[in-house]
Design a protein around this motif. Structure first.
Motif, PDB file in Angstrom:
ATOM      1  N   LEU A 195     -26.985  15.609  11.169  1.00  0.00           N
ATOM      2  CA  LEU A 195     -27.047  14.290  11.172  1.00  0.00           C
ATOM      3  C   LEU A 195     -28.389  13.417  11.397  1.00  0.00           C
ATOM      4  O   LEU A 195     -28.595  12.415  10.520  1.00  0.00           O
ATOM      5  CB  LEU A 195     -26.375  13.790  12.677  1.00  0.00           C
ATOM      6  N   TRP A 196     -29.587  14.215  11.962  1.00  0.00           N
ATOM      7  CA  TRP A 196     -30.716  13.601  11.673  1.00  0.00           C
ATOM      8  C   TRP A 196     -31.151  13.311  10.332  1.00  0.00           C
ATOM      9  O   TRP A 196     -31.719  12.387   9.887  1.00  0.00           O
ATOM     10  CB  TRP A 196     -31.703  14.206  12.723  1.00  0.00           C
ATOM     11  N   ARG A 197     -31.050  14.816   9.549  1.00  0.00           N
ATOM     12  CA  ARG A 197     -31.623  14.679   8.257  1.00  0.00           C
ATOM     13  C   ARG A 197     -30.868  13.663   7.369  1.00  0.00           C
ATOM     14  O   ARG A 197     -31.423  13.182   6.168  1.00  0.00           O
ATOM     15  CB  ARG A 197     -31.369  16.094   7.562  1.00  0.00           C
ATOM     16  N   ASP A 198     -29.491  13.371   7.730  1.00  0.00           N
ATOM     17  CA  ASP A 198     -29.036  12.376   6.948  1.00  0.00           C
ATOM     18  C   ASP A 198     -29.219  11.019   7.062  1.00  0.00           C
ATOM     19  O   ASP A 198     -28.805   9.875   6.631  1.00  0.00           O
ATOM     20  CB  ASP A 198     -27.322  12.699   7.056  1.00  0.00           C
ATOM     21  N   GLY A 199     -30.187  10.711   8.175  1.00  0.00           N
ATOM     22  CA  GLY A 199     -30.692   9.496   8.298  1.00  0.00           C
ATOM     23  C   GLY A 199     -30.419   8.643   9.636  1.00  0.00           C
ATOM     24  O   GLY A 199     -30.629   7.662   9.889  1.00  0.00           O
ATOM     25  N   PHE A 200     -29.794   9.597  10.700  1.00  0.00           N
ATOM     26  CA  PHE A 200     -28.942   8.981  11.851  1.00  0.00           C
ATOM     27  C   PHE A 200     -30.153   8.930  12.906  1.00  0.00           C
ATOM     28  O   PHE A 200     -30.748  10.242  12.965  1.00  0.00           O
ATOM     29  CB  PHE A 200     -27.723   9.383  12.323  1.00  0.00           C
ATOM     30  N   ASP A 201     -30.260   8.157  13.803  1.00  0.00           N
ATOM     31  CA  ASP A 201     -31.112   8.146  15.116  1.00  0.00           C
ATOM     32  C   ASP A 201     -30.221   8.900  15.952  1.00  0.00           C
ATOM     33  O   ASP A 201     -29.101   8.512  16.617  1.00  0.00           O
ATOM     34  CB  ASP A 201     -31.424   7.007  15.502  1.00  0.00           C
ATOM     35  N   VAL A 202     -30.429  10.156  16.534  1.00  0.00           N
ATOM     36  CA  VAL A 202     -29.286  11.006  17.038  1.00  0.00           C
ATOM     37  C   VAL A 202     -29.791  11.190  18.551  1.00  0.00           C
ATOM     38  O   VAL A 202     -30.926  11.553  19.089  1.00  0.00           O
ATOM     39  CB  VAL A 202     -29.444  12.435  16.547  1.00  0.00           C
ATOM     40  N   HIS A 224     -16.708  28.404   8.373  1.00  0.00           N
ATOM     41  CA  HIS A 224     -16.669  27.316   7.195  1.00  0.00           C
ATOM     42  C   HIS A 224     -16.594  25.724   7.700  1.00  0.00           C
ATOM     43  O   HIS A 224     -15.908  25.066   7.198  1.00  0.00           O
ATOM     44  CB  HIS A 224     -15.294  27.403   6.499  1.00  0.00           C
ATOM     45  N   ARG A 225     -17.207  25.692   8.708  1.00  0.00           N
ATOM     46  CA  ARG A 225     -17.111  24.433   9.503  1.00  0.00           C
ATOM     47  C   ARG A 225     -17.679  23.383   8.432  1.00  0.00           C
ATOM     48  O   ARG A 225     -17.092  22.039   8.656  1.00  0.00           O
ATOM     49  CB  ARG A 225     -18.039  24.311  10.700  1.00  0.00           C
ATOM     50  N   LYS A 226     -18.762  23.463   7.843  1.00  0.00           N
ATOM     51  CA  LYS A 226     -19.275  22.587   7.196  1.00  0.00           C
ATOM     52  C   LYS A 226     -18.346  22.126   6.014  1.00  0.00           C
ATOM     53  O   LYS A 226     -18.150  20.754   5.618  1.00  0.00           O
ATOM     54  CB  LYS A 226     -20.504  23.164   6.318  1.00  0.00           C
ATOM     55  N   GLU A 227     -17.839  23.129   5.148  1.00  0.00           N
ATOM     56  CA  GLU A 227     -16.645  22.831   4.253  1.00  0.00           C
ATOM     57  C   GLU A 227     -15.554  22.108   4.735  1.00  0.00           C
ATOM     58  O   GLU A 227     -15.134  21.156   4.139  1.00  0.00           O
ATOM     59  CB  GLU A 227     -16.352  23.972   3.239  1.00  0.00           C
ATOM     60  N   ILE A 228     -15.132  22.474   5.922  1.00  0.00           N
ATOM     61  CA  ILE A 228     -13.844  21.724   6.400  1.00  0.00           C
ATOM     62  C   ILE A 228     -14.093  20.692   7.132  1.00  0.00           C
ATOM     63  O   ILE A 228     -13.300  19.635   6.890  1.00  0.00           O
ATOM     64  CB  ILE A 228     -13.360  22.943   7.507  1.00  0.00           C
ATOM     65  N   PHE A 229     -15.138  20.591   7.730  1.00  0.00           N
ATOM     66  CA  PHE A 229     -15.256  19.329   8.745  1.00  0.00           C
ATOM     67  C   PHE A 229     -16.632  18.577   8.554  1.00  0.00           C
ATOM     68  O   PHE A 229     -16.485  17.106   8.073  1.00  0.00           O
ATOM     69  CB  PHE A 229     -15.243  19.697  10.168  1.00  0.00           C
ATOM     70  N   LEU A 255     -20.033  13.386   7.221  1.00  0.00           N
ATOM     71  CA  LEU A 255     -20.923  12.838   6.731  1.00  0.00           C
ATOM     72  C   LEU A 255     -20.332  11.851   5.739  1.00  0.00           C
ATOM     73  O   LEU A 255     -21.086  10.721   5.655  1.00  0.00           O
ATOM     74  CB  LEU A 255     -21.908  13.848   5.980  1.00  0.00           C
ATOM     75  N   GLU A 256     -19.178  11.924   4.943  1.00  0.00           N
ATOM     76  CA  GLU A 256     -18.970  10.997   3.906  1.00  0.00           C
ATOM     77  C   GLU A 256     -18.261   9.980   4.672  1.00  0.00           C
ATOM     78  O   GLU A 256     -18.660   8.484   4.404  1.00  0.00           O
ATOM     79  CB  GLU A 256     -17.961  11.657   3.183  1.00  0.00           C
ATOM     80  N   PHE A 257     -17.884  10.024   5.719  1.00  0.00           N
ATOM     81  CA  PHE A 257     -17.142   9.064   6.767  1.00  0.00           C
ATOM     82  C   PHE A 257     -18.406   8.042   7.256  1.00  0.00           C
ATOM     83  O   PHE A 257     -18.107   7.097   7.095  1.00  0.00           O
ATOM     84  CB  PHE A 257     -16.385   9.809   7.776  1.00  0.00           C
ATOM     85  N   LEU A 258     -19.202   8.863   7.918  1.00  0.00           N
ATOM     86  CA  LEU A 258     -20.436   8.198   8.429  1.00  0.00           C
ATOM     87  C   LEU A 258     -21.107   7.144   7.228  1.00  0.00           C
ATOM     88  O   LEU A 258     -21.500   5.969   7.659  1.00  0.00           O
ATOM     89  CB  LEU A 258     -21.340   8.778   9.136  1.00  0.00           C
TER      90      LEU A 258
END
Length: 452
Positions: A154-161, A435-440, A445-448
């Motif tokens: 989440l941090w790498r995707d640009g969020f303040d965590v 497979h947590r990345k592919e499933i969830f 990330l797309e939702f956020l």
């Protein structure tokens, strides 16, 4: 590396040779040598040495990771066993290693508990997100996978965590008037965490982020905390929260088939017994149980498979999601404390099945506290924060049907983002699934990124 030490102990001496590394650092030996005549006066010293041995030996287990299940039966110097330094790092060290910066913040709740939060700041942030963990662990669960963990993703995707640590855990075990060794310290359940802790956390985050609205992300106990907060303080929640993402929310237990229910439905009786001996939590047992469990897992690796079968029985049968590199974590490496009252509250909910209600103190006390014989329901219809519920067909602890029941209790304003129904992950696979990345995670990330 060879470390040694010796000291006089009455009639003899003792020597510990710790962590002798051979063959490129993949083979470890730990030797405890006593040359003494044990007397009653020496028993405490012997006990201390045993604890030291357990702690050092358990660290060896923790750092050795196997790529395949079969490798847990072979010596550590095989090519599929490698050293993972991340497993020995503290949360601040782990965050600093991959993000380069970390902040630690303490905040005091209205009822005097001191909560510690870790922050992974992001100067060019897309938004601010608060992560709340499940029971019997702490915020490390969002960092278990190191650089691939959800918090750092989440941090790498640009969020303040921001990572919360619930009251009673190792990072949030202080109080303005009590210590964790006081029985009264543990007089709280999920109700108090939702009523007091979230408010204090959000007020701090607001003060540090120029009043930014926060995305609340909770798993299991963490999601129940968010639900209670937004139901009891709907006006404040609408002001502070942009949205809530609630994973596997334990509100209703009508359709769950987990083995856990055989235990949790008796938790009120367990709490009653613990009250008699003034034990508010498993606090006394944890410092000994965790290193002992690590040693047993090291010496008898087949126990890891037994543990994993037990996890399937408790959380859902998903063998294709079991990742052998996480077996060290499955073995109670990062277990943490909770109050018996919290467990008893969930036990009451499990027995009530279809009532998401406040803590039941018994008819007499309920009349004093609530003005009625049975505890009131949480006013879910008051929630106005846009909410995304996430549940899985493979979760036997918090079933998809029970989450759908929860979704139907929400107001139209709260139902904006709907109810995600996914397949393939059990109750813990959101963190540990192969497979947590592919499933969830990718969908999350797309939702956020599309969140307005």
């Amino acid at each position: 590396m060879r470390l040694s030490g010796s000291g006089q102990m009455g009639a003899g001496t003792s020597k510990i040779i710790k962590s002798e590394s051979l063959g490129g650092g993949n083979n470890y030996k730990l030797i405890l040598v006593f040359d003494l005549k044990t007397t009653k006066a020496q028993v405490p010293t012997l006990f201390l040495l045993v604890i030291v041995w357990l702690q050092t030996h358990s660290t060896i287990l923790q750092t050795c990771v196997r790529r395949h299940f079969r490798d847990y039966y072979y010596p550590d110097d095989n090519e599929n066993c490698y050293y993972d330094p991340d497993t020995t790092l503290s949360i601040p060290q782990l965050i600093e290693k991959y993000a380069g910066k970390v902040e630690l913040h303490n905040v005091t709740t209205e009822d005097g508990y001191i909560i510690t939060m870790f922050r992974i700041p992001n100067g060019n942030r897309k938004g601010v997100i608060l992560l709340h963990h499940s029971i019997a662990t702490h915020s490390h669960i969002y960092l278990w996978q190191g650089n691939n963990s959800l918090a750092l993703t989440l941090w790498r995707d640009g969020f303040d965590v921001w990572l919360a640590n619930q009251r009673g855990t190792i990072f949030s075990d202080k109080h303005v008037n009590m210590t964790k060794y006081d029985f009264a310290y543990w007089d709280f359940s999920v109700h108090e965490m939702g009523l007091y802790d979230v408010t204090s956390e959000l007020e701090l985050i607001q003060s540090k982020t120029n009043g930014s609205q926060v995305i609340f992300f909770g798993h299991s106990l963490g999601s129940a905390i968010g639900l209670i907060y937004s139901a009891l303080k709907p006006i404040q929640a609408s002001k502070y929260l942009k949205t809530m993402i609630l994973l596997a929310t334990p509100a209703y237990f009508e359709h769950g088939t987990s083995l856990v229910f055989l235990f949790i439905r008796l938790s009120s009786y367990i709490k009653a017994f613990m009250d008699l001996i003034h034990l508010g939590s498993p606090l006394i047992l944890l410092p000994f149980i965790i290193p002992v469990s690590r040693v047993f897992l090291r010496l008898f690796p087949f126990i890891l498979f037994v543990v994993n079968v037990f996890v399937w029985q408790c959380c859902g049968y998903t063998p294709s999601e079991t990742d052998p590199t996480f077996f060290n974590y499955d073995g109670a490496i990062y277990a943490d404390n909770f109050s018996w009252k919290t467990l008893a509250h969930f036990g009451q909910l499990a027995n009530a099945r279809n009532r998401f209600q406040m803590y039941d103190y018994g008819e007499k006390e309920n009349l004093k506290i609530y003005g009625q014989k049975i505890p009131p329901l949480y006013p879910l219809q008051n929630i106005t924060v846009p909410t995304l519920l996430v549940s899985s067909y493979n979760d036997t602890l918090v079933s998809l049907k029970d989450c759908e029941n929860l979704y139907q209790q929400l107001s139209p304003k709260a139902k904006v983002h709907g109810h995600w129904k996914i397949s393939g992950l059990n109750h813990l696979d959101y963190h540990l699934g192969l497979h947590r990345k592919e499933i969830f995670v990718h969908e999350l990330l797309e939702f956020l990124n599309n969140l307005k």
